[in-house]
Design a protein around this motif. Structure first.
Motif, PDB file in Angstrom:
ATOM      1  N   GLY A 197       0.598  -1.703  -0.653  1.00 23.02           N
ATOM      2  CA  GLY A 197      -0.197  -0.021  -0.008  1.00 23.02           C
ATOM      3  C   GLY A 197       0.888   1.237  -0.251  1.00 23.02           C
ATOM      4  N   SER A 198       2.065   1.045  -0.664  1.00 26.11           N
ATOM      5  CA  SER A 198       2.825   2.471  -0.754  1.00 26.11           C
ATOM      6  C   SER A 198       3.243   2.533  -1.891  1.00 26.11           C
ATOM      7  N   TYR A 199       4.182   4.061  -2.369  1.00 23.53           N
ATOM      8  CA  TYR A 199       3.849   3.261  -3.653  1.00 23.53           C
ATOM      9  C   TYR A 199       4.636   5.018  -4.160  1.00 23.53           C
ATOM     10  N   THR A 200       5.124   5.258  -5.097  1.00 28.80           N
ATOM     11  CA  THR A 200       6.337   6.521  -5.249  1.00 28.80           C
ATOM     12  C   THR A 200       5.834   7.186  -6.317  1.00 28.80           C
ATOM     13  N   VAL A 201       6.839   8.606  -6.148  1.00 27.47           N
ATOM     14  CA  VAL A 201       6.507   9.742  -7.070  1.00 27.47           C
ATOM     15  C   VAL A 201       7.495   9.709  -8.238  1.00 27.47           C
ATOM     16  N   GLY A 202       6.880   9.902  -8.808  1.00 30.89           N
ATOM     17  CA  GLY A 202       8.386  10.007 -10.166  1.00 30.89           C
ATOM     18  C   GLY A 202       7.731  10.406 -11.493  1.00 30.89           C
ATOM     19  N   ALA A 242      13.014   7.150  -1.891  1.00 26.90           N
ATOM     20  CA  ALA A 242      13.306   6.988  -0.342  1.00 26.90           C
ATOM     21  C   ALA A 242      11.823   7.737  -0.322  1.00 26.90           C
ATOM     22  N   TYR A 243      11.303   8.389   0.049  1.00 24.75           N
ATOM     23  CA  TYR A 243      10.195   8.193   0.431  1.00 24.75           C
ATOM     24  C   TYR A 243       8.815   8.169  -0.111  1.00 24.75           C
ATOM     25  N   PRO A 244       8.305   6.204  -0.188  1.00 24.87           N
ATOM     26  CA  PRO A 244       6.860   6.152  -0.834  1.00 24.87           C
ATOM     27  C   PRO A 244       5.475   6.610  -0.061  1.00 24.87           C
ATOM     28  N   LEU A 245       4.206   6.509  -0.628  1.00 26.28           N
ATOM     29  CA  LEU A 245       3.244   7.134  -0.248  1.00 26.28           C
ATOM     30  C   LEU A 245       2.081   6.328  -0.143  1.00 26.28           C
ATOM     31  N   ALA A 246       1.476   6.149   1.190  1.00 21.43           N
ATOM     32  CA  ALA A 246       0.276   5.594   0.921  1.00 21.43           C
ATOM     33  C   ALA A 246      -1.140   6.061   0.644  1.00 21.43           C
ATOM     34  N   ILE A 247      -1.733   5.286  -0.684  1.00 16.15           N
ATOM     35  CA  ILE A 247      -2.628   5.148  -1.363  1.00 16.15           C
ATOM     36  C   ILE A 247      -3.487   6.467  -0.223  1.00 16.15           C
ATOM     37  N   GLY A 248      -3.536   6.805  -0.921  1.00 13.11           N
ATOM     38  CA  GLY A 248      -4.910   8.045  -0.897  1.00 13.11           C
ATOM     39  C   GLY A 248      -3.778   9.270  -0.416  1.00 13.11           C
ATOM     40  N   ALA A 249      -2.217   9.146   0.139  1.00 14.86           N
ATOM     41  CA  ALA A 249      -1.876  10.173   0.442  1.00 14.86           C
ATOM     42  C   ALA A 249      -1.814  11.386  -1.132  1.00 14.86           C
ATOM     43  N   MET A 250      -1.899  12.637  -0.811  1.00 16.88           N
ATOM     44  CA  MET A 250      -2.465  14.188  -2.076  1.00 16.88           C
ATOM     45  C   MET A 250       0.073  14.293  -2.221  1.00 16.88           C
ATOM     46  N   TYR A 251      -0.501  14.567  -3.487  1.00 13.14           N
ATOM     47  CA  TYR A 251       1.561  14.696  -3.245  1.00 13.14           C
ATOM     48  C   TYR A 251       1.297  16.547  -4.044  1.00 13.14           C
ATOM     49  N   GLN A 252       2.530  16.454  -3.857  1.00 11.04           N
ATOM     50  CA  GLN A 252       2.881  18.014  -4.959  1.00 11.04           C
ATOM     51  C   GLN A 252       4.473  17.897  -5.185  1.00 11.04           C
ATOM     52  N   THR A 260       0.126  17.672  -9.689  1.00 11.85           N
ATOM     53  CA  THR A 260      -0.445  17.788  -8.040  1.00 11.85           C
ATOM     54  C   THR A 260      -1.113  16.350  -8.686  1.00 11.85           C
ATOM     55  N   GLY A 261      -1.523  15.421  -7.266  1.00 16.02           N
ATOM     56  CA  GLY A 261      -2.445  14.673  -7.685  1.00 16.02           C
ATOM     57  C   GLY A 261      -2.750  13.485  -6.538  1.00 16.02           C
ATOM     58  N   THR A 262      -3.253  12.601  -6.063  1.00 15.41           N
ATOM     59  CA  THR A 262      -3.722  11.434  -4.976  1.00 15.41           C
ATOM     60  C   THR A 262      -2.777   9.747  -5.312  1.00 15.41           C
ATOM     61  N   VAL A 263      -2.373   9.111  -4.723  1.00 19.43           N
ATOM     62  CA  VAL A 263      -1.820   8.157  -4.902  1.00 19.43           C
ATOM     63  C   VAL A 263      -2.648   6.825  -5.085  1.00 19.43           C
ATOM     64  N   GLY A 264      -1.980   6.168  -6.052  1.00 18.90           N
ATOM     65  CA  GLY A 264      -3.842   5.729  -6.294  1.00 18.90           C
ATOM     66  C   GLY A 264      -2.830   4.068  -5.666  1.00 18.90           C
TER      67      GLY A 264
END
Length: 122
Positions: A39-44, A78-88, A106-110
């Motif tokens: 349940g944790s995913y990266t942004v890139g 280095a910092y995966p985010l949880a499902i539903g977390a918002m990112y910018q 910007t968005g929300t992690v799926g």
């Protein structure tokens, strides 16, 4: 002595069955492939438009991490985010007097890694 030994075998067999049922009920938990945890995913994404040598852009996953990047793929791994977390994602500076723009910043992690936060520098 035969009665206690049969009792022990039955009790042991019953314990094994209960243990296997409990493990099966857990569903495995563990880690999703390449995500750093269930349940944790990266942004890139991808950086483009910088000169091949010595130009970089500073990219920030707001409140989490800043990277200095050349052209190419990147990930805030280095910092995966949880499902539903918002990112910018923002750019803070670049070398070579380039102006860098963020697409899909910007968005929300799926339920998969975010891979489309693209930085284009001109």
């Amino acid at each position: 002595m035969g009665i206690p030994s049969r009792f022990v075998r039955k009790a042991s067999g019953f314990s094994v069955v209960v243990l296997l049922l409990l493990l099966a009920a857990c569903g495995g938990g563990g880690y999703d492939s390449g995500t750093g945890g269930a349940g944790s995913y990266t942004v890139g994404g991808t950086v483009s438009g910088l000169a091949a040598v010595n130009e970089t852009v500073m990219v920030t996953l707001v409140g989490v991490q800043t990277l200095t990047l050349p052209n190419g793929s990147y990930s805030f791994s280095a910092y995966p985010l949880a499902i539903g977390a918002m990112y910018q994602v923002t750019t803070t500076s670049s070398t070579g007097n380039k102006t860098c723009m963020v697409a899909n910043g910007t968005g929300t992690v799926g339920t998969t890694n975010v891979t489309n936060v693209d930085i284009t520098c001109v």
